[in-house]
Structure formats: C-alpha cells, structure tokens
Write a protein that holds these residues in place. Structure first.
Motif, short mmCIF file in Angstrom:
data_model
loop_
_atom_site.label_atom_id
_atom_site.label_comp_id
_atom_site.label_asym_id
_atom_site.label_seq_id
_atom_site.Cartn_x
_atom_site.Cartn_y
_atom_site.Cartn_z
N VAL A 104 23.25 -24.33 -32.43
CA VAL A 104 24.47 -25.08 -32.37
C VAL A 104 24.47 -26.14 -31.42
O VAL A 104 24.38 -25.65 -30.22
N GLU A 116 23.64 -19.27 -32.15
CA GLU A 116 24.36 -18.77 -33.34
C GLU A 116 24.41 -17.31 -33.12
O GLU A 116 23.42 -16.76 -33.01
N THR A 144 23.37 -29.20 -35.46
CA THR A 144 22.72 -27.75 -35.56
C THR A 144 21.21 -28.17 -35.44
O THR A 144 20.62 -29.04 -36.06
N VAL A 179 26.89 -22.21 -37.39
CA VAL A 179 26.09 -23.21 -38.14
C VAL A 179 26.58 -23.81 -39.42
O VAL A 179 26.56 -24.92 -39.72
#
Length: 281
Positions: free
Chosen positions: A32, A41, A62, A264
């Motif tokens: 991210v 993440e 992302t 995400v």
C-alpha cells in the motif's frame, strides 16, 4: 513416498494467521502506497490506519509484489523441503500479482504452478485452504491445483459499499456505473463475476442494501454444506449482525469467519464495506 507440495498465496487472501500456520500456507504481501510511503500489507499498515487515511482523503494506491519477492519465497519453500509448489493469487483483473508470480516461477528451483483464481479476500483464502488440504492428504501438484480450481468454481462473493467512489478511483469499476450510482443516490450490491467486480443490484438505502445482501447470501448457500466469510472495513457491528443472522438462516453452515479486510482491498472499497463469501465444500 508422496511429494511435498507447498502452498503460497498473497496477503489479500486474509486467512487467519493460525489457519495459515496450521496448514503451512505462505502469503506474499502486496504493498500500500500512502503518500510517499510504501508499506507492506499485514505488517506495516493496518486496516484501521488505512481507513483513517481514506477518511482524511489522503492519497492511497496499491502495488503488486515484485517477481524477486516471489522468487525468494519459492526458493525458501524448496530449501524447506518442498518438491513442488502451487501459487494461488487474486484476480489478474485487479492486480499484476499473478504476472509477477509467473515471472518468478520460470526460474524456480522446483516446479511451480501459478493460478489466477479470479477471486479475492476469503474467496481466495478458501482456494488456498483447499490446495493445502489436498497436499496434506498426499495429493500431487496437479491434484492440489485441481482442488483449488474446483473450490474457486463453486465460490461466490457479494459485497456492499457505502460509495462507488473508491472503486472508481482505482479503476475497479467503470466511471459510468460509479457516476450513475452517485447521481441516483443508490446503494450498490456488487459481485465477483469472471474475476471482475460487477453491479448486481441497486438499492435505495444502506439498511435495505444490507438486508438484501443477507437474502442473497442465504439464497446462494441454500441447503448445501458451505463455509462463509463475512468481511468489513471499519464496520464491525454491521459484520457481526450479518454473521449472526447467517448463523440462523444457513442450515448447512460449516465454518463462519468474520474479519476486517486488509489495507489493499480496503483502499479500493473504502470504509463501510460489508461483504460475504459463500464457498461450498
């Protein structure tokens, strides 16, 4: 002696850590990008932090894992004794993760089969579990892949979002659909279809949309033996209420998972997300 098949997925499967540990499943993290920070993440950014950033209208994007990260994961599995590996990932319509895994698989020291499940969240997680259970029973690489693909073919995912704006920003739903939803002030119910996010129904209020989501899930589950996952982002009360209602309404319910999605998926749905995955056994 049967060959040992390792199972790799990615961080958007949102499998409970204990489940991953018990079945020996490895998750490669997506990234991210928050402002000028790239955060993994699951370890470097929480769903709560992501929701707060979105509510403050901070820039959030992302990105996929690099092929080098996958290559290192595959080498580690081989060094740990795996003879083959199945690598299961979120829909290639959403991310380049599948492509990165394919690149890494070409030079892996063991046979690697990379599968675009067309799924995401626990719809992907259930596929990884199916592959792991096949491998644990002594199944071959082909059998583990087949188990995952069979689970994917039977799995459905439906979800509600407060606004289509986040999906529009990320290119996960058409601008025309998003603008239509805003203009009509409707609350959308969406589904995964062919690896894409598609509009299923438009409902006038949030409460009616959530009630309709419950109806759809109960109808889809029918009397079959199913596992269900309820996901949310910054909406734990909604998720618990939906889970409780499904416990009452789904006679063939086996396992029910309730969890907050990671950063995400949250980046593309926004706070208020409520989703349900139905996966027949």
């Amino acid at each position: 002696m049967s060959r040992h098949v390792a199972v790799v997925t990615d961080s958007t499967a949102y499998l409970p850590p204990r489940t991953m540990e018990r079945h020996g499943i490895t998750a490669v993290p997506l990234t991210v990008v928050l402002g000028d920070q790239a955060l993994e993440e699951g370890t470097e950014i929480s769903a709560r932090s992501l929701a707060q950033a979105l509510q403050k209208r901070h820039s959030v994007t992302t990105s996929r894992p690099s092929p080098e990260v996958f290559a290192a994961t595959y080498r580690a599995a081989a060094e740990a004794g795996a003879d083959a590996l199945v690598s299961l990932h979120l829909s290639a319509e959403f991310s380049g993760t599948y492509d990165a895994a394919l690149l890494a698989a070409k030079d892996a020291p063991i046979p690697v089969r990379v599968v675009d499940t067309g799924m995401v969240a626990m719809a992907l997680g259930f596929c990884a579990l199916a592959a792991a259970e096949s491998a644990e029973a002594g199944g071959s690489l082909d059998e583990a892949v087949a188990a995952a693909e069979k689970r994917a073919a039977g799995t459905s995912a439906y979800f509600y979002v407060d606004t289509l704006e986040y999906l529009r920003r990320g290119g996960r739903i058409g601008t025309a659909q998003a603008l239509l939803g805003s203009a009509l002030a409707v609350k959308p119910i969406l589904q995964l279809d062919g690896g894409r996010i598609e509009m299923l129904e438009k409902v006038r209020t949030a409460s009616k949309a959530i009630a309709r989501l419950e109806e759809i899930v109960a109808e889809r589950a029918g009397g079959a033996t199913v596992d269900i996952a309820v996901h949310h982002l910054a909406a734990p009360e909604r998720a618990e209420r939906l889970a409780e209602r499904l416990r009452e309404r789904v006679p063939g319910l086996a396992d029910l998972h309730v969890s907050e999605v990671g950063a995400v998926i949250g980046a593309h749905t926004g706070p208020g997300l409520l989703g349900a995955v139905i996966s027949p056994r």
